[in-house]
Design a protein around this motif. Structure first.
Motif, PDB file in Angstrom:
ATOM      1  N   VAL A  58      53.165  63.901   9.897  1.00  0.00           N
ATOM      2  CA  VAL A  58      54.388  64.247  10.645  1.00  0.00           C
ATOM      3  C   VAL A  58      55.140  62.945  10.889  1.00  0.00           C
ATOM      4  O   VAL A  58      54.535  61.941  11.287  1.00  0.00           O
ATOM      5  N   THR A  59      56.437  62.962  10.642  1.00  0.00           N
ATOM      6  CA  THR A  59      57.177  61.703  10.764  1.00  0.00           C
ATOM      7  C   THR A  59      57.738  61.498  12.163  1.00  0.00           C
ATOM      8  O   THR A  59      57.963  62.449  12.924  1.00  0.00           O
TER       9      THR A  59
ATOM     10  N   ALA B 128      45.888  62.712  14.799  1.00  0.00           N
ATOM     11  CA  ALA B 128      45.175  61.464  15.112  1.00  0.00           C
ATOM     12  C   ALA B 128      46.137  60.271  15.123  1.00  0.00           C
ATOM     13  O   ALA B 128      46.740  59.945  14.100  1.00  0.00           O
TER      14      ALA B 128
ATOM     15  N   THR C  21      51.393  66.617  23.125  1.00  0.00           N
ATOM     16  CA  THR C  21      51.191  65.167  23.117  1.00  0.00           C
ATOM     17  C   THR C  21      50.065  64.761  24.083  1.00  0.00           C
ATOM     18  O   THR C  21      49.697  65.515  24.992  1.00  0.00           O
TER      19      THR C  21
ATOM     20  N   HIS D 280      47.213  66.097  20.398  1.00  0.00           N
ATOM     21  CA  HIS D 280      47.249  64.726  19.886  1.00  0.00           C
ATOM     22  C   HIS D 280      46.066  63.993  20.506  1.00  0.00           C
ATOM     23  O   HIS D 280      45.710  64.230  21.658  1.00  0.00           O
TER      24      HIS D 280
ATOM     25  N   LYS E 219      44.922  56.319   5.593  1.00  0.00           N
ATOM     26  CA  LYS E 219      44.624  57.437   6.506  1.00  0.00           C
ATOM     27  C   LYS E 219      44.413  58.727   5.713  1.00  0.00           C
ATOM     28  O   LYS E 219      43.564  59.551   6.058  1.00  0.00           O
TER      29      LYS E 219
END
Ligand SMILES: Cc1cc2nc3c(=O)[nH]c(=O)nc-3n(C[C@H](O)[C@H](O)[C@H](O)COP(=O)(O)OP(=O)(O)OC[C@H]3O[C@@H](n4cnc5c(N)ncnc54)[C@H](O)[C@@H]3O)c2cc1C
Length: 318
Positions: free
Chosen positions: A209-210, A123, A50, A95, A200
């Motif tokens: 990714v959720t 992103a 992250t 990230h 996007k």
């Protein structure tokens, strides 16, 4: 290797991956390795790291006034990614945010990643800084993740910000983006959120990714909706085992997701956090089993820097 290549190579087998966060400033990187080591036996094809933007604090200036300080409490995303690729030979995914970055900062960040041999990037827009209600982009920065995806795609075509540069080298990033089965907190509706998600993808993102969810039906419904809107890229579910009683309120507040009634009842019955952790692991195991049976290509776990409960889950699933 790119996330999409990992998925294709797995030929339908569900893979294990996870997200870590950099340690607090002043802490050693060994704390990261100590949490990654026990998870390596499950062969993660990639590990996400992250990014944490700056925060504002206000300190007494000694003259009756408060002085604003800008601090980055968890720096080191790029360094950790390089260390992971070097130590474990596993793809690390940094990230990258709109928040706190000008377009120039973004370009320079991406050049560093490219030079380090990092082939994937997640992103994101980022949230508002803690002292503000709404997200504010930098003056020369991006307002939405889609604009960031566009900039990365441009760089992938060899187009840099400085138009005078010629014969530029193309980067080759596989771009991931975030999505919210229960809707992003600011979106007026799920349909509106999916509309912008599709943008996007059109701009060059290759996988999704959720946000964490605790009811698989929400994920399955979301995937169905995305597919009916023409989104065809992999939608990787993000999973988080509840680990403390406090998270019963903290998670809905912080992530704007609902907790199922049965999970709440089981957690409320717990006498201490050891019992909560057990309930959280069992719930996440059931979620993971169902998602694996449905042929989901990757299950992505939010480790929050602690691997013990993630390992307990992975032991039963992979
Ligand atoms: C998998 C995952 C990983 C994350 N990792 C991090 C991290 O490392 N660091 C961190 O700080 N945060 C992280 N976040 C949190 C994320 O930064 C926040 O949720 C942020 O508020 C939204 O980011 P986004 O990329 O989804 O934004 P966007 O896609 O830009 O969407 C933000 C909101 O704007 C809306 N929107 C989009 N485009 C437009 C438009 N053109 N006009 C009007 N509305 C629009 C969307 O519907 C949504 O409501 C992560 C989230 C996820 C799901």
């Amino acid at each position: 290797m790119k996330v999409t290549e990992h998925i294709n190579k797995a030929k339908g087998n569900t893979q294990f991956s996870f997200e870590i966060l950099p340690p607090l400033k002043g802490q050693h990187i060994q704390s990261i390795f100590d949490n990654i080591d026990p998870l390596m036996e499950f062969n993660p094809p990639f590990i996400d790291v992250t990014y944490h933007r700056e925060e504002y604090t206000f300190k007494d200036a000694g003259n009756g006034l408060l002085k604003k300080h800008i601090v980055k409490k968890r720096p080191g995303t790029v360094g950790i990614c390089a260390a992971i690729q070097n130590k474990y030979g596993v793809d690390a995914i940094p990230h990258i945010l709109c928040g706190g970055f000008t377009k120039e900062d973004t370009e320079n960040f991406l050049i560093d990643l490219d030079f380090l041999g990092i082939e994937n990037v997640m992103a994101l827009r980022g949230d508002a800084v803690k002292t503000e209600t709404y997200f504010k982009p930098e003056k020369e920065g991006h307002a939405y993740a889609n604009d960031l995806v566009c900039q990365i795609s441009e760089l992938n075509s060899g187009v840099y910000l400085d138009e005078e540069l010629q014969n530029c080298s193309e980067t080759n990033f596989c771009i991931g983006v975030g999505a919210y089965p229960e809707k992003h907190m600011e979106a007026p509706s799920l349909d509106s959120d999916i509309h912008f998600l599709k943008k996007k993808i059109k701009s060059g993102a290759e996988y999704i990714v959720t946000q964490m969810f605790f009811d698989n039906e929400k994920y399955f419904e979301f995937v169905k909706k995305c597919r009916s809107e023409g989104i065809t890229v992999p939608i990787i579910p993000g999973l988080k085992p509840i680990a403390t009683g406090k998270q019963l309120n903290l998670i809905p507040h912080r992530f704007h997701v609902d907790l199922p009634e049965d999970l709440i009842i089981d957690i409320v019955k717990c006498k201490d956090n050891t019992a909560v952790r057990q309930v959280g692991v069992e719930w996440c195991v059931q979620q993971s089993k169902e998602l694996k049976a449905a042929g989901i290509p990757v299950l992505h776990y939010y480790s929050m820097g602690k691997s013990t409960n993630i390992k307990a889950i992975a032991d039963q699933i992979f």
